[in-house]
Design an enzyme around this catalytic site. Structure first.
Site, PDB file in Angstrom:
ATOM      1  N   TYR A  66       0.862  -1.180   0.000  1.00 56.70           N
ATOM      2  CA  TYR A  66       0.000   0.000   0.000  1.00 56.70           C
ATOM      3  C   TYR A  66       0.902   1.234   0.000  1.00 56.70           C
ATOM      4  O   TYR A  66       1.457   1.602   1.031  1.00 56.70           O
ATOM      5  CB  TYR A  66      -0.902  -0.027   1.229  1.00 56.70           C
ATOM      6  CG  TYR A  66      -2.176   0.790   1.126  1.00 56.70           C
ATOM      7  CD1 TYR A  66      -2.328   1.788   0.182  1.00 56.70           C
ATOM      8  CD2 TYR A  66      -3.226   0.554   2.004  1.00 56.70           C
ATOM      9  CE1 TYR A  66      -3.499   2.525   0.097  1.00 56.70           C
ATOM     10  CE2 TYR A  66      -4.404   1.292   1.928  1.00 56.70           C
ATOM     11  CZ  TYR A  66      -4.536   2.269   0.971  1.00 56.70           C
ATOM     12  OH  TYR A  66      -5.691   3.007   0.905  1.00 56.70           O
ATOM     13  N   ASP A  80      -6.078   4.209  -6.444  1.00 56.12           N
ATOM     14  CA  ASP A  80      -7.219   4.798  -5.738  1.00 56.12           C
ATOM     15  C   ASP A  80      -7.127   6.318  -5.760  1.00 56.12           C
ATOM     16  O   ASP A  80      -6.428   6.905  -4.923  1.00 56.12           O
ATOM     17  CB  ASP A  80      -7.239   4.286  -4.296  1.00 56.12           C
ATOM     18  CG  ASP A  80      -8.345   4.921  -3.463  1.00 56.12           C
ATOM     19  OD1 ASP A  80      -9.243   5.551  -4.055  1.00 56.12           O
ATOM     20  OD2 ASP A  80      -8.312   4.774  -2.225  1.00 56.12           O
ATOM     21  N   PRO A  81      -7.807   6.998  -6.700  1.00 58.28           N
ATOM     22  CA  PRO A  81      -7.827   8.466  -6.695  1.00 58.28           C
ATOM     23  C   PRO A  81      -8.653   9.073  -5.569  1.00 58.28           C
ATOM     24  O   PRO A  81      -8.795  10.300  -5.507  1.00 58.28           O
ATOM     25  CB  PRO A  81      -8.429   8.814  -8.065  1.00 58.28           C
ATOM     26  CG  PRO A  81      -8.233   7.601  -8.900  1.00 58.28           C
ATOM     27  CD  PRO A  81      -8.385   6.454  -7.941  1.00 58.28           C
ATOM     28  N   ASN A  82      -9.218   8.226  -4.708  1.00 56.37           N
ATOM     29  CA  ASN A  82      -9.881   8.718  -3.494  1.00 56.37           C
ATOM     30  C   ASN A  82     -11.125   9.538  -3.797  1.00 56.37           C
ATOM     31  O   ASN A  82     -11.469  10.467  -3.072  1.00 56.37           O
ATOM     32  CB  ASN A  82      -8.894   9.543  -2.669  1.00 56.37           C
ATOM     33  CG  ASN A  82      -8.807   9.124  -1.219  1.00 56.37           C
ATOM     34  OD1 ASN A  82      -8.150   9.788  -0.434  1.00 56.37           O
ATOM     35  ND2 ASN A  82      -9.428   8.039  -0.835  1.00 56.37           N
ATOM     36  N   LYS A  92      -2.262   4.941  -3.260  1.00 57.80           N
ATOM     37  CA  LYS A  92      -3.267   5.914  -2.831  1.00 57.80           C
ATOM     38  C   LYS A  92      -3.008   7.235  -3.541  1.00 57.80           C
ATOM     39  O   LYS A  92      -1.930   7.823  -3.419  1.00 57.80           O
ATOM     40  CB  LYS A  92      -3.202   6.117  -1.307  1.00 57.80           C
ATOM     41  CG  LYS A  92      -4.073   7.244  -0.792  1.00 57.80           C
ATOM     42  CD  LYS A  92      -5.550   6.918  -0.895  1.00 57.80           C
ATOM     43  CE  LYS A  92      -5.977   6.007   0.243  1.00 57.80           C
ATOM     44  NZ  LYS A  92      -7.444   5.789   0.248  1.00 57.80           N
ATOM     45  N   HIS A 102     -10.686  -3.314   2.613  1.00 57.72           N
ATOM     46  CA  HIS A 102     -10.117  -1.996   2.840  1.00 57.72           C
ATOM     47  C   HIS A 102      -9.325  -2.022   4.147  1.00 57.72           C
ATOM     48  O   HIS A 102      -9.478  -2.925   4.959  1.00 57.72           O
ATOM     49  CB  HIS A 102     -11.291  -0.999   2.902  1.00 57.72           C
ATOM     50  CG  HIS A 102     -11.010   0.273   3.614  1.00 57.72           C
ATOM     51  ND1 HIS A 102     -11.335   0.476   4.939  1.00 57.72           N
ATOM     52  CD2 HIS A 102     -10.471   1.422   3.175  1.00 57.72           C
ATOM     53  CE1 HIS A 102     -10.993   1.706   5.284  1.00 57.72           C
ATOM     54  NE2 HIS A 102     -10.474   2.298   4.240  1.00 57.72           N
ATOM     55  N   SER A 103      -8.485  -1.031   4.339  1.00 53.51           N
ATOM     56  CA  SER A 103      -7.670  -0.972   5.547  1.00 53.51           C
ATOM     57  C   SER A 103      -7.613   0.454   6.064  1.00 53.51           C
ATOM     58  O   SER A 103      -7.913   1.404   5.352  1.00 53.51           O
ATOM     59  CB  SER A 103      -6.257  -1.466   5.231  1.00 53.51           C
ATOM     60  OG  SER A 103      -5.352  -1.172   6.277  1.00 53.51           O
ATOM     61  N   ASN A 104      -7.228   0.578   7.332  1.00 53.49           N
ATOM     62  CA  ASN A 104      -6.880   1.876   7.898  1.00 53.49           C
ATOM     63  C   ASN A 104      -5.648   1.683   8.772  1.00 53.49           C
ATOM     64  O   ASN A 104      -5.149   0.567   8.892  1.00 53.49           O
ATOM     65  CB  ASN A 104      -8.053   2.468   8.690  1.00 53.49           C
ATOM     66  CG  ASN A 104      -8.696   1.440   9.598  1.00 53.49           C
ATOM     67  OD1 ASN A 104      -8.023   0.803  10.394  1.00 53.49           O
ATOM     68  ND2 ASN A 104     -10.002   1.253   9.463  1.00 53.49           N
TER      69      ASN A 104
END
Length: 434
Positions: free
Chosen positions: A148, A233-235, A204, A332-334
């Site tokens: 990531y 991931d363009p968020n 990200k 997903h992760s945080n």
């Protein structure tokens, strides 16, 4: 002889902690020097302990204390009753009511997921079985994760937001370095993949104008070749036309494109045009949103998160729904520690299908709150624990230290916009930037 009644909750210990977090960039701004988590420990009347970990805010901490008063005396096996009690107290927040961040700001799913994992940890210890067996059984011996990557400023996080270690080597040194262009991101990717053995890579984005970020993906593709799947991931920060333009350019390069635009309708419009699968953890984030998702076709892959979807068993339910309606499921992760990672591994091992390696921020974290130190990755995967319950135990000394970090740092909730303004005065989040 089987016990006639399950163990009952005697006490719940709620401990907010702050863990060192590097200055990682995203569409919402900048990570603070510390990320906030809450560690929950449930202790039964026969002194069996179960643990869990969730994202932390002062509001969630207060809600957990309210939940504690409702749950003392409850049988840990009676999760349906526990969920009912919590739902009656906290209600169910609709996606519309959550505004710009429908995947976040929910008390019920956070609180129940923390209680459920801790209770299942206890159940596993009572039965002598790992949590994966309580979720239907093991489908794989190890669970693969993806590298990531983040654009970031120089620094490793922690006190003063900098905390550089000049003697660090390998990934620990790379983790400190600035990465704001394609060359620096490729360096970051090489170091992370070498350290952890990851076989796929996610970037990200949503930080810089699209040309820079697309060039970064192309640089990664040139460096690693087609044998290493790439995700981007363009968020959800791009306009519809931007997503279509650059999405077409990246066809044949990406394994999937995650949340290029905001909202189910925009995602569905992009999906009709692109050949690349679309993934989301932002436009379809709750069971209430699934019917609309299926009706208009907003994504191919749902990136679940047991902290945000209401626990491990809810995630198994989500897996069945995805299979029924032709969706794939990943995670997903945080910013998290080993308790959350262990729960993810048990869930990942139990999923009937897992076509994509899971997300994890774990390489970016330096702290740990479990005995024995940090969880090991082998060739990008984590072995499924065989021990009863989660298979990890709480390190009370580390817990006390990380709780003191929480007290000292003064943070009460995550706010990436405020952190970004410390670097770029006047910077404001925009839901669509390019």
């Amino acid at each position: 002889m089987l016990r006639q009644k399950g163990p009952r909750i005697k006490d719940i210990v709620i401990t907010p902690i702050a863990i060192v977090d590097p200055p990682l960039l995203n569409a919402a701004g900048l990570h603070a020097p510390y990320a906030l988590r809450i560690i929950l420990e449930i202790i039964t009347d026969d002194q069996i302990s179960g643990i869990s970990e969730i994202p932390g805010t002062s509001d969630i901490e207060q809600a957990l204390y309210e939940a504690k008063e409702l749950l003392i005396g409850k049988d840990v096996f009676q999760l349906n009753q526990i969920r009912t009690v919590l739902t009656e107290r906290f209600g169910s927040e609709s996606p519309l009511a959550r505004g710009e961040t429908p995947w976040d700001q929910r008390k019920l799913v956070h609180i129940f997921s923390s209680v459920e994992v801790a209770c299942m940890d206890i159940m596993g210890k009572v039965l002598g079985r790992p949590i994966v067996d309580l979720l239907g059984g093991k489908m794989r011996e190890s669970v693969p994760f993806s590298a990531y990557l983040f654009y970031k400023y120089e620094g490793a996080g922690g006190e003063f937001g900098f905390n550089l270690n000049p003697n660090a080597e390998g990934w620990e040194a790379a983790k400190q370095k600035q990465a704001i262009n394609p060359e620096e991101i490729v360096f970051q990717a090489r170091a992370m993949c070498k350290e952890f053995g990851f076989k796929s890579i996610k970037l990200k984005g949503g930080v810089f104008e699209p040309r820079i970020e697309v060039d970064t993906i192309l640089a990664l593709f040139e460096e690693f070749g087609p044998s290493v799947p790439l995700r981007f991931d363009p968020n959800a920060i791009w306009a519809l036309d931007t997503a279509i333009q650059y999405g077409k350019e990246l066809e044949g390069v990406l394994e999937y494109l995650e949340d290029p635009v905001r909202g189910q309708e925009n995602m569905a419009a992009v999906r009709k045009v692109l050949k690349t699968p679309l993934a989301t953890n932002m436009c379809t984030t709750s069971f209430e949103e699934i019917p609309a998702s299926i009706k208009i076709g907003s994504e191919d892959i749902i990136l679940s998160d047991h902290h945000f979807w209401g626990g491990l068993k809810a995630s198994i339910t989500l897996s069945g729904i995805c299979e029924t309606f032709g969706r794939d499921l990943s995670m997903h992760s945080n910013s998290h520690l080993g308790i959350s990672l262990a729960a993810m591994v048990h869930l990942g091992a139990a999923l009937p299908k897992m076509p994509y390696a899971l997300d994890t921020h774990y390489p970016w974290q330096s702290d740990e709150v479990i005995l024995g130190g940090r969880i090991k990755f082998t060739e990008g995967s984590v072995a499924v624990p065989d021990e009863p319950g989660l298979g990890v135990e709480l390190d009370k000394v580390a817990l006390a230290r990380l709780h003191q970090n929480y007290i000292n740092c003064g943070l009460k909730k995550r706010n990436d916009e405020i952190e970004m303004q410390k670097k770029v005065p006047g910077w404001k989040f925009q839901s669509t930037r390019w």
